[in-house]
Design an enzyme around this catalytic site. Sequence first.
Site, PDB file in Angstrom:
ATOM      1  CG  HIS A   1      -1.577  31.087 -11.968  1.00 15.51           C
ATOM      2  ND1 HIS A   1      -2.142  30.494 -12.860  1.00 15.51           N
ATOM      3  CD2 HIS A   1      -2.720  31.620 -11.077  1.00 15.51           C
ATOM      4  CE1 HIS A   1      -3.282  29.995 -12.585  1.00 15.51           C
ATOM      5  NE2 HIS A   1      -3.746  30.913 -11.612  1.00 15.51           N
TER       6      HIS A   1
ATOM      7  CG  HIS B   1      -4.464  31.790  -8.094  1.00 16.51           C
ATOM      8  ND1 HIS B   1      -5.097  32.320  -9.108  1.00 16.51           N
ATOM      9  CD2 HIS B   1      -3.871  32.663  -7.085  1.00 16.51           C
ATOM     10  CE1 HIS B   1      -5.017  33.636  -8.696  1.00 16.51           C
ATOM     11  NE2 HIS B   1      -4.158  33.814  -7.559  1.00 16.51           N
TER      12      HIS B   1
ATOM     13  CG  ASP C   1      -7.810  27.226  -9.288  1.00 19.64           C
ATOM     14  OD1 ASP C   1      -7.068  28.204  -8.742  1.00 19.64           O
ATOM     15  OD2 ASP C   1      -8.376  27.256 -10.273  1.00 19.64           O
ATOM     16  CG  HIS C   2      -4.099  26.903 -11.543  1.00 20.43           C
ATOM     17  ND1 HIS C   2      -4.104  26.744 -13.006  1.00 20.43           N
ATOM     18  CD2 HIS C   2      -4.999  27.554 -11.043  1.00 20.43           C
ATOM     19  CE1 HIS C   2      -5.482  27.397 -13.370  1.00 20.43           C
ATOM     20  NE2 HIS C   2      -5.772  27.939 -12.054  1.00 20.43           N
TER      21      HIS C   2
ATOM     22  CG  HIS D   1      -5.208  35.078 -13.017  1.00 18.60           C
ATOM     23  ND1 HIS D   1      -6.469  35.482 -12.759  1.00 18.60           N
ATOM     24  CD2 HIS D   1      -4.782  34.161 -12.604  1.00 18.60           C
ATOM     25  CE1 HIS D   1      -6.848  34.588 -11.799  1.00 18.60           C
ATOM     26  NE2 HIS D   1      -5.724  33.652 -11.672  1.00 18.60           N
TER      27      HIS D   1
ATOM     28  CG  ASP E   1      -6.564  30.734 -14.179  1.00 15.95           C
ATOM     29  OD1 ASP E   1      -6.797  29.759 -14.620  1.00 15.95           O
ATOM     30  OD2 ASP E   1      -6.838  30.839 -12.704  1.00 15.95           O
TER      31      ASP E   1
ATOM     32  CG  HIS F   1     -10.918  27.936 -14.621  1.00 15.74           C
ATOM     33  ND1 HIS F   1     -11.197  27.451 -13.468  1.00 15.74           N
ATOM     34  CD2 HIS F   1      -9.686  28.618 -14.244  1.00 15.74           C
ATOM     35  CE1 HIS F   1     -10.598  27.766 -12.503  1.00 15.74           C
ATOM     36  NE2 HIS F   1      -9.408  28.284 -12.815  1.00 15.74           N
TER      37      HIS F   1
HETATM   38 FE    FE Z   1      -7.856  29.078 -11.722  1.00  9.11          FE
HETATM   39 ZN    ZN Z   2      -6.008  31.579 -11.054  1.00  7.83          ZN
END
Ligand code: FE
Ligand code: ZN
Length: 270
Positions: free
Chosen positions: A52, A54, A56-57, A108, A131, A169
């Site tokens: 996805h 985001h 942090d990915h 998410h 996530d 995570h």
């Molecule tokens: Fe994340």
């Molecule tokens: Zn995420």
Amino acid sequence: MTLVPLPAFADNYIWMLQDGSNAIVVDPGDARPVLDALASGKLQLAAILVTHHHADHTGGVAELRAATGAAVWGPRHERIPEPYAPLVQGDRAEALGLRFEVIDVPGHTAGHIAYFLPAAEGRAPLLFCGDTLFSGGCGRLFEGTPAQMLASLDALAALPGDTRVCCAHEYTLSNLRFAQAVEPGNTDLTQYRAHCESLRAQGGAHCESLRAQGEPTLPSQLALERRINPFLRSREATVLRAVRAHAELSPDAGEADVFAALRQWKNDFR
Ligand code: FE
Ligand code: ZN
């Protein structure tokens, strides 16, 4: 084929699959830990899989592609650093002779996808779920509805019980604290929490940053998640009772309403 979680940021894992000479990574939010692992293992990066949009990915995608020429796969319905091969439900991503099956898991984020790798000789099935599903929990609903997330988790829960669940995570301990508030009488949960607490208390020998944080609790296993994860259990009588005791629900509340109340309870849980 070896599976390794590369820790990134405070609590992300970038999953790496490698065969001794080539590697695949999932959700590289940061290029650094991946470049370090490639260098120390003398590995070539063949492919990057993204679940996805985001940061942090996806934050390391452009740098890794530039440095390695790796192919990038990602969700069709989200904005991922171009160029990449867009995927939807039923598509397959192929790398290192492995065929990852794509599952749409909105909730998410609106276009979130998961990658399922069926079992092979000597290897259990693998699920890279970003996530969406965490051990003992699920992702927050930033873009999707409770009904969408419930359907997405149902699709993942239907995969084989021996599937290794590779979440993005390390949220397990805080998730299990909540899970026990929901199901204090669940003995599988009590045992699993003790197991995870001892893992997190152990110093890891193989990685600097893990030494400070303890061993990963992941991957989890799907059969276990079905027994301990309240978000896969929102139709169970015990969970249903707990949610009704906690939140005002009309008598004709449907499955999605119960799930929404459970997710809201977790959001407010301290
Ligand atoms: Fe994340
Ligand atoms: Zn995420």
